[in-house]
Structures are given as C-alpha cells and as structure tokens.
Design a protein around this motif. Structure first.
Motif, PDB file in Angstrom:
ATOM      1  N   ASP A 125       4.454  11.331  -4.120  1.00  0.00           N
ATOM      2  CA  ASP A 125       3.895  10.142  -3.912  1.00  0.00           C
ATOM      3  C   ASP A 125       4.251   9.005  -2.708  1.00  0.00           C
ATOM      4  OD1 ASP A 125       5.369   8.172  -5.266  1.00  0.00           O
ATOM      5  OD2 ASP A 125       3.643   7.793  -7.132  1.00  0.00           O
ATOM      6  N   LEU A 133       5.829   4.505   3.530  1.00  0.00           N
ATOM      7  CA  LEU A 133       4.461   4.381   3.866  1.00  0.00           C
ATOM      8  C   LEU A 133       3.328   2.737   4.110  1.00  0.00           C
ATOM      9  CD1 LEU A 133       3.686   5.600  -0.363  1.00  0.00           C
ATOM     10  CD2 LEU A 133       2.846   6.694   1.632  1.00  0.00           C
ATOM     11  N   GLY A 158      -2.845   1.477  -2.566  1.00  0.00           N
ATOM     12  CA  GLY A 158      -3.740   2.806  -3.418  1.00  0.00           C
ATOM     13  C   GLY A 158      -3.286   3.065  -4.266  1.00  0.00           C
ATOM     14  N   LYS A 198      -1.791  -0.497   2.953  1.00  0.00           N
ATOM     15  CA  LYS A 198      -2.405   0.197   1.964  1.00  0.00           C
ATOM     16  C   LYS A 198      -1.930   1.003   1.444  1.00  0.00           C
ATOM     17  CE  LYS A 198      -6.081  -2.285   5.248  1.00  0.00           C
ATOM     18  NZ  LYS A 198      -7.339  -2.464   6.551  1.00  0.00           N
ATOM     19  N   ASP A 199      -1.494   2.048   1.615  1.00  0.00           N
ATOM     20  CA  ASP A 199      -1.191   3.197   1.583  1.00  0.00           C
ATOM     21  C   ASP A 199      -0.253   2.626  -0.506  1.00  0.00           C
ATOM     22  OD1 ASP A 199      -2.236   4.642   2.988  1.00  0.00           O
ATOM     23  OD2 ASP A 199      -0.460   6.095   3.746  1.00  0.00           O
TER      24      ASP A 199
END
Length: 425
Positions: free
Chosen positions: A346, A80, A87, A83-84
């Motif tokens: 995720d 990832l 988040g 920034k992900d």
C-alpha cells in the motif's frame, strides 16, 4: 554507458567523514538501535540529546544501505497523494501521518543547520514533472490537495518548467518551494557524527547475530559481545539482517539505480537546473534527475544497474540523458550505483512491535530522507517515554506481505522491459 565501473558518487564526494569502532565490550544502555541509516542515526541523535544512553549497531558502515544510495530529494509526505493516504488509513490516522511528514523538510534542514552537517544542502524546491498530458492531469489533482498536505505547492506551466529545468521535454510541473536536495550519505554521516558528539555509543562493522528478551531487558549480541537495553529499535529497512520471527520485516525489495555524469561545462551548468531543484517524473516507471555541488547531472530510474539487466539500464540512462538534454549527450557517466527500496503493497510505512518496548520501522517505499528522519526521532521518543502517541502511525502487532520475491522480480522485469524499449534516436 558508464566509463569507470560501478562506484557510488556519494562515497566519493561526501564532505562528512565518519567512522566508528566495532563493538568491543559488553554495555548496558537505555536504548539499543540496529541499523545506521537515516532512521537509526536520527533516533540515536534524538535519544542522546535527550540525555538517554543509547547504542547503535551497524553491520557495515553508516549509510551503507539505502540511505547512502538515495537520490537526495528532501520531499515532504509520501509518494502517495494525501487523499490516497486518507483512503488507506482513515481520517484520524491518515491526518496524523500527513501532518507529521508535511514538516519533514523543515526538520531535515533544521538538523543540518543545528548540527553543522556539510551535505550540500540546497533548498530551492523540488519539481514533480509531467511527462505527458495525462501526467499533468495527475499533477493538477495533487495541486488541489496541497492544503490537505500542509504544503504551498505551485503548479507551473510548460514554459516555466523549461525555464527552471533547461529542457522542453515536460508538459508542466508541481513545485514544492520548501523542499530541496542534499548529499544523502553526508547527511547520514553528519547525523551519526552529531549523535556521537553528544554521547551515543556508535559501532560500525558490528552485525547483530542474536536478539532476545529476558523478561526485563533486551539482549543484543554482536560477535563476542552483548548490549543490554530496556528498549529496542530495529531500523534496518531494506537492508535488514536475517533475523528470525518476530524480528523479520516483510516488504518488497525494489532496486533504484543512478548514473552521474562528469561535471558539466560552465556554459551548460548555467542552463541545466540553474537553481538546483531536484526532479522526478510522473511516468509509471519513474525517473529522476538532479545536479550536485560540482555540477554533475545525476539520472536515476527503477532497476538494478548491478544486476542481470545492467547493460539495459545503462543504455537507457544514456538515451534518457540524450532525450532530456541533447547538449549533454556526449558527457560521460563517471559513476553508477544501485540501492534497495523497502516497498509495501500500500506504499505506507510500517511501525511494528516485535516485543515489549521494541519497535521496527520500515517500508518508506522510495522516500527515505524525511520519513526516516521523522520516524527515527519519533521512535526514540516513544520508546524512551513509553508514549506511542508521538509516533506518526499506530503501532502494529505484525505486518505481512505475500509473494515478495515474485513482486520484486516483476518490478525489475517491468523496469528492464521499459528501459529496453525506451526510444532510440
């Protein structure tokens, strides 16, 4: 297609030879670890070097699971973008994880040097390759997040990418010059050897058959014998045993396969990844390629090369090789193998507490070397010192994944369909 049947290159070429006896008596230690991959071996080494008594039980042999089937890319961070990660986890926890993993290559290569691990270390960087113009746009966004990730990335153009890789099939690349490659099974075995040399009790072919807490200590049963410990780490990741609740770990099992050629002729070896960088691309169904010390080219991709789609994945690997390196088109594949990845929805690893003074660590989602090493080291410290703040992530009371079997089948179907439709010359 492979010419010599399914065989794991890393088992054939590992310069680190290691074996340990099965558990043959009852013992009492400070920390018991279940699972002999990167995470478990790193934790055992950290615990033993700190002066604690530690026992590690491995159902097969060290590196039998995903650690010994890994691509061998020593990358910082997760798949990832930073920034992900922020988040998903929020600023505080996200920055905590990013900081911990940004130091991953330094920690891995530092351990290799300190412990004298003979695992073909090459620290010439890794390249995330743009398979298309859209992929290059994605890499530009990642480049802009380099400072956030704590890395000094370099965005290189198509010409420099071709110079470094020996192929003109890519639109550019994101280079992490501080990353690199290793022989992953040799690294895992080297960690185990180092842990054993400083007093860790390591046991192979010792499957755990029961886990229980008696109100004071953990009691781990393997065959006719038992380990008693005040702290427990479960580090089986995608190769977990059939533990019941609360020890079962929920994740999506995804296969990744690799195909290794015969050693390249010297004339081609000087052109193909001459500096030894490891590579992977930006495609939705990603692929990877790298070389080893002997000059073999190793092509990898999502999918199970030992399952029902074996012929499709093997055919894809041959066409992929021909597409990227036409001069290698007739070089035979001498090895192919598959491994399981513990994927979370995720794509963030999980640390779960299945009981008092116990942790289960899993879900690296395809990036195991640095996270496994970092998480294992931190988990040992947290359990021995009773301080969860040293962990890269907060501890969860539990983690659930829905429809894991269906999602795993979907990943395999997608990879198989993509590989079946991969262009033929």
């Amino acid at each position: 297609m492979p010419t010599s049947g399914s065989s794991n290159l890393w088992r054939t070429t590992s310069a680190e030879a290691f074996d340990a006896p099965p558990l043959s008596s009852d013992i009492t230690v400070d920390l018991v670890i279940v699972g002999g991959g990167f995470t478990g071996a790193s934790a055992a080494l950290e615990a033993a070097r700190s002066g604690a008594s530690v026992a590690l039980l491995e159902a097969g042999t060290f590196g039998h699971g995903g650690s010994g089937r890994n691509v061998g890319l020593v990358n910082a961070g997760l798949w990832l973008p930073p920034k992900d990660v922020l988040g998903i986890l929020g600023e505080t926890d996200g920055k905590r994880l990013i900081k911990a993993l940004s130091n991953g290559p330094d920690i891995v290569f530092g351990l290799i040097e300190r412990e004298g691990i003979d695992c073909e270390p090459v620290r010439q960087g890794t390249m995330h390759l743009a398979h298309s113009a859209a992929g290059l746009t994605n890499l530009r966004a990642r480049f802009e997040q380099g400072a956030l990730a704590g890395r000094s990335y370099e965005l290189i153009d198509a010409a420099e990418t071709a110079n470094r890789t020996g192929t003109d099939r890519f639109a550019g690349a994101l280079l992490d010059p501080g990353a690199g490659t290793i022989q992953p099974l040799a690294y895992c075995r080297g960690l185990a050897r180092a842990a054993q040399s400083v007093g860790a009790h390591l046991h192979e072919n010792s499957p755990v058959t029961a886990i229980a807490h008696d109100g004071k200590d953990w009691r781990i049963t393997s065959g006719a014998h038992r380990v008693r410990a005040r702290a427990l780490l479960i580090a089986t990741n995608a190769y977990q045993a059939h533990f019941g609740a609360p020890f079962a770990q929920k994740f999506i099992p995804v296969h990744y396969s690799q195909f290794a050629t015969a050693p390249m002729p010297d004339s081609l070896r000087a052109k193909v990844l001459p500096n030894g960088e490891g590579c992977w691309d930006t495609a939705l169904i990603m692929s990877s390629f790298r070389t080893d010390r002997a000059g073999r080219l190793i092509v990898g991709g999502i999918g199970d090369a030992e399952g029902m789609g074996a012929l499709i994945h093997a055919g894809w690997a041959r066409r992929k090789l021909r597409q990227i390196y036409p001069d290698l088109a007739k070089l035979p594949f001498e090895h192919h193998w598959s491994g399981r990845i513990a994927m979370t929805s995720d794509h963030v690893p999980k640390i779960v507490a299945p009981g008092p003074s116990a942790l289960a660590v899993f879900g690296y989602s395809g990036r195991g070397i640095c996270p496994g090493t970092v998480f294992g080291k931190a988990a040992a410290r947290a359990l021995l010192d009773g301080d969860d703040s040293v962990l890269p992530l907060p501890v969860l009371s539990g983690h659930d994944e829905n429809l894991t079997g269906a999602k795993a089948a979907w990943y395999e179907f997608g990879a198989t369909a993509t590989h079946a439709l991969f262009p033929r010359p």
